[in-house]
Design an enzyme around this catalytic site. Structure first.
Site, short mmCIF file in Angstrom:
data_model
loop_
_atom_site.label_atom_id
_atom_site.label_comp_id
_atom_site.label_asym_id
_atom_site.label_seq_id
_atom_site.Cartn_x
_atom_site.Cartn_y
_atom_site.Cartn_z
N ASP A 114 71.13 110.24 67.06
CA ASP A 114 72.47 110.97 67.73
C ASP A 114 71.99 111.21 69.40
OD1 ASP A 114 74.93 111.84 67.94
OD2 ASP A 114 74.35 113.65 66.68
N HIS B 78 80.85 111.56 59.64
CA HIS B 78 80.37 112.87 60.53
C HIS B 78 80.89 114.16 59.59
CE1 HIS B 78 80.09 115.70 64.14
NE2 HIS B 78 81.00 116.35 63.34
N ASN C 127 75.87 119.06 67.50
CA ASN C 127 76.74 119.21 66.38
C ASN C 127 76.25 118.08 65.60
OD1 ASN C 127 78.86 119.86 64.68
ND2 ASN C 127 80.51 118.71 65.89
N HIS D 83 72.69 105.35 65.18
CA HIS D 83 73.59 106.21 65.78
C HIS D 83 73.03 106.66 67.42
CE1 HIS D 83 75.71 110.30 64.81
NE2 HIS D 83 75.86 110.00 65.83
N ARG E 159 78.15 106.26 75.88
CA ARG E 159 79.04 106.65 76.80
C ARG E 159 79.89 105.76 77.66
NH1 ARG E 159 79.21 110.73 74.01
NH2 ARG E 159 77.45 112.31 74.23
N HIS F 259 74.39 113.86 78.22
CA HIS F 259 75.76 114.82 78.88
C HIS F 259 75.30 114.85 80.34
CE1 HIS F 259 78.12 115.32 75.29
NE2 HIS F 259 77.19 115.81 74.93
N HIS G 193 74.95 107.18 71.64
CA HIS G 193 76.18 107.51 72.24
C HIS G 193 75.94 106.92 73.63
CE1 HIS G 193 78.56 109.95 69.40
NE2 HIS G 193 77.15 110.41 69.14
N HIS H 172 73.77 112.23 60.53
CA HIS H 172 73.05 113.59 60.87
C HIS H 172 73.07 114.58 59.94
CE1 HIS H 172 77.15 114.21 62.20
NE2 HIS H 172 77.02 113.61 63.49
#
Lengths: 425, 308
Positions: free
Chosen positions: A303, A177, A276, A56, A60, A307, A58, A230
């Site tokens: 996860d 999710h 989240n 898991h 981007r 950002h 990200h 998650h």
């Protein structure tokens, strides 16, 4: 290709031995090995683990290359001891076609720091309305097997049922999710005493538990594989325990941050702690740790959610949810589980590799096995400085915390991606 | 003295009492022909309002001006904020302009806490999202003390949408610090089950307004947003008013000395009827006047006026 001879290293916690890495595989293992042409690494005090596998991540790219790229995320992964990461589909454009997943897969190959295995979206544009071309993504060069709308729940029960059924044709798995969207409208943090005090809209545990309960029943009904992303609540653990006892083909992950941090972190209103599903309570943490040790939860997945600064340096309600994780995951696992190396190898490498169907990953270093491995110094401690992370983003919740363990070296098919704690390229 | 006023929890009993006592002195200024003190001459107070709130903004503005501070009103409308400037950049701008205090009203809970990280001056929370509104709680406490002579031992019912009320949170914290007992009253959908544990142990919850009224010294009615109906918090405005609105017959269940408060603006006919709002028990207009005195005291004490 350079050969490497690692002297006196403990393979997954066993008595020290030597490992010879040559031509992409572990060529020999045993005490007193010699290889005049090999570069020698002193493994004294180090533990060799099968290269970690993150189910898991990200990355981007495409879309938010200011926050992370496939290359920068791959470098962060290698530095964290990973040799494979599964890249989530919520990019822009969404990874819901063969074209996008092949692009991500190709970028991963070009970076060459970890194997980047794209995850495909379940529904077109993550909109939860109609199935994406799952078969086309499965048949593409990226050979997608995990499908997820992560960031969004596949909330429509009929669509979820169809997705679970459809991917059986190519041994796919739906990674859910779990978030009942109507119960989490405007939600900002865990619904509990702290949210009441802070005046932030609550994200109730039941919104996760209700979806997991529904989906394990659906998976049982259609005989499909289901993976839960998650997991964050004690109640979810009980639902999973029940489902596994019934023989449902369900697997589950927990993130490092849900094993360590509580909702009280929100009291600063610093959105670096906004994520989240949200950080939960100490009781949830205790249940998640026990479930991970026991196997009700199969794996640790990061996860990793980079950002940009402007998306975090703002009001809590306006910030994007998510935290960095790749470069700190093993340290958190070591902190939480202690030096239980076989358990760590199982939860962070072998099991995720099995769930993802990644060949050549999740295998303990042994003669003939592809040399995907990482060397950990368990005695080292390091203080996390956001500016020193390889990720393009800085949103780590562990800033200035001192954590145990340090990744000394990582090998991908016999090539070092990390040496002496530094990325090779 | 504390540097910022972000939450009712920032105030211990001594500090809160000091503010109320100072406010009583400030109130004497309002009765003079020249309603002005030189205490904050040369100091700059910025009213940074991201939400429309004429009532609170002019109260702070009047308070600062009566203390001779320079007042800059910065509202989200027609400012750089609508061009997408971040709170941090706005904060740095105010910092560069030398703001000694920033009074902030913001729709996001916790925004004043964020702001306090980015400016050197004092930050006063003038209402943040569904979190807190500490100067409202101070003016409410001031009003209760003026009318009833004390705060310790009072029984205060706060009635209505506690879940979304910043007024309720600040009042529960401050009143419990000052020794009053609070009972929260409303439909279960609008009162968090854990509110006592979250804010102040000893806070009671009741779903039955009629049962609570004979036993209270103060009943504080909260504004109820009609939009909550669409979100199924209660079935209709009519049903809400019938179960939790304060009308004449209900008011007559109160002890003779009890007062009726409302932070405004009121929904007449919803949570309170005109008969009650305009009755001698009602302190609603007094609350507005007291608001200026209390905010004068807060600005005076935060900006170190007591050290001069």
């Amino acid at each position: 290709m350079t050969a490497y001879l690692i002297k006196n290293v403990s393979v997954v916690g066993a008595a020290p031995t030597d490992l010879l890495i040559r031509d992409g595989v572990v060529a020999e293992a045993g005490a007193g090995l010699t290889a005049p042409d090999a570069t020698v690494l002193d493994g004294t005090g180090l533990v060799a683990l099968p290269g970690l596998v993150d189910l898991h991540t990200h990355l981007r790219e495409p879309g938010r290359e200011d926050a992370e790229t496939v290359e920068s995320g791959s470098r962060a992964a290698a530095l964290g001891g990973y040799t494979a990461v599964c890249a989530m589909a919520n990019t822009s454009p969404v990874a819901d076609t063969a074209g996008v997943v092949e692009q991500v897969w190709r970028l991963g190959r070009e970076a060459g720091l970890v194997d980047v295995q794209p995850i495909g979206a379940v529904t077109v544009g993550l909109a939860g309305e109609r199935l994406a071309e799952l078969g086309a993504m499965a048949d593409s060069a990226a050979r997608v097997r995990i499908f997820s709308d992560d960031g969004h729940c596949v909330a429509d029960p009929k669509l979820m049922r169809r997705a679970l059924e459809y991917v059986k044709a190519f041994d796919g798995v739906i990674a859910q999710h779990a978030e009942e969207p109507r119960l989490t409208e405007g939600a900002q943090m865990h619904e509990g005493e702290v949210s009441t005090r802070l005046g932030l809209t609550g994200w109730p545990a039941v919104a996760e538990e209700a979806i997991i309960a529904r989906d394990v029943l659906l998976a049982e009904h259609v005989g499909s594989r289901l993976h839960i992303c998650h997991v964050s609540t004690a109640g979810s653990v009980e639902v999973l325990r029940h489902a596994k006892a019934r023989g449902v083909k369900v697997t589950a992950e927990v993130t490092p941050h849900h094993l360590l941090l509580t909702d009280e972190k929100a009291e600063t209103y610093d959105p670096v702690y906004k994520v989240n599903p949200p950080l939960r309570t100490a009781a949830d943490i205790a249940a998640l740790r026990a479930a991970l040790a026991e196997g009700v939860i199969d794996i640790v997945a990061t996860d990793h959610a980079p950002h940009a600064v402007e998306d975090k340096e703002c009001e809590w309600a306006y910030a994007r949810p998510g935290m960095l994780g790749l470069e700190t995951a093993l340290s958190i696992a070591l902190d939480v589980l202690g030096p239980q190396w076989d358990l760590i190898a199982e939860r962070m490498s072998r099991a995720p590799a099995r769930i993802a169907g990644l060949e050549g990953h999740g295998l303990d270093p042994a003669p003939g096995v592809p040399a995907n491995l990482t060397l950990v110094d368990p005695a080292a401690h390091r203080t996390i400085e956001p500016a020193e992370l390889a990720s393009r983003s800085r949103n780590t919740p562990y800033a200035r915390m001192t954590l145990p363990g340090r990744i000394v070296a990582t090998f991908l098919r016999g090539e070092p991606t990390v040496l002496d704690g530094k990325a090779v390229k | 003295m504390i540097r910022h006023l972000l939450s009712g929890a920032d105030l211990d009993a001594d500090t809160a009492t000091q503010i109320l006592d100072t406010a009583a002195e400030m109130a004497t200024v309002a009765g003079r022909e020249v309603k002005k003190l030189p205490a904050l001459r040369g100091r700059t107070v910025v009213n940074l309002f991201y939400e429309d709130s004429t009532r609170t903004r002019i109260s702070f503005e009047a308070a600062a001006k009566r203390l001779s501070a320079d007042v800059i009103n910065f509202s989200a409308k027609g400012s750089s904020v609508t061009k997408g400037e971040s709170l941090k950049d706005t904060a740095l701008t105010l910092q560069a302009m030398g703001a000694d205090a920033v009074v902030v009203r913001h729709p996001a809970s916790g925004a004043p806490h964020r702001l306090a990280n980015w400016v050197d001056g004092s930050v006063v929370n003038a209402g943040d999202g569904t979190h807190e509104h500490p100067t409202q709680a101070l003016l409410d406490a001031y009003t209760m003390r003026s009318r009833l002579g004390r705060l310790a031992g009072l029984h205060v019912a706060i009635v209505g949408d506690v879940l979304h009320s910043r007024v309720a949170r600040s009042n529960v914290l401050l009143l419990s610090t000052l020794g009053a007992k609070v009972t929260l009253v409303g439909p279960p959908t609008l009162i968090p089950v854990n509110i006592s544990a979250a804010l102040a142990p000893g806070t009671d919850v009741s779903y039955d307004l009629d049962a609570v009224l004979p036993d209270v010294d103060v009943v504080m009615m909260l504004r109820v947003q009609r939009e909550r109906m669409g979100d199924s918090y209660f079935p209709s405005a009519r049903e809400y008013a019938r179960r939790y609105g304060l009308d004449g017959p209900r008011m007559r269940r109160l002890p003779a000395h009890a007062i009726v408060m409302h932070p405004g603006p009121m929904n007449r006919g919803m949570e309170i009827t005109p008969e009650v709002a305009d009755s001698p028990r009602s302190t609603i207009v007094e609350q507005v006047a007291n608001g200026v005195s209390v905010r004068m005291a807060v600005l005076y004490l935060l900006l170190g006026g007591n050290n001069r």
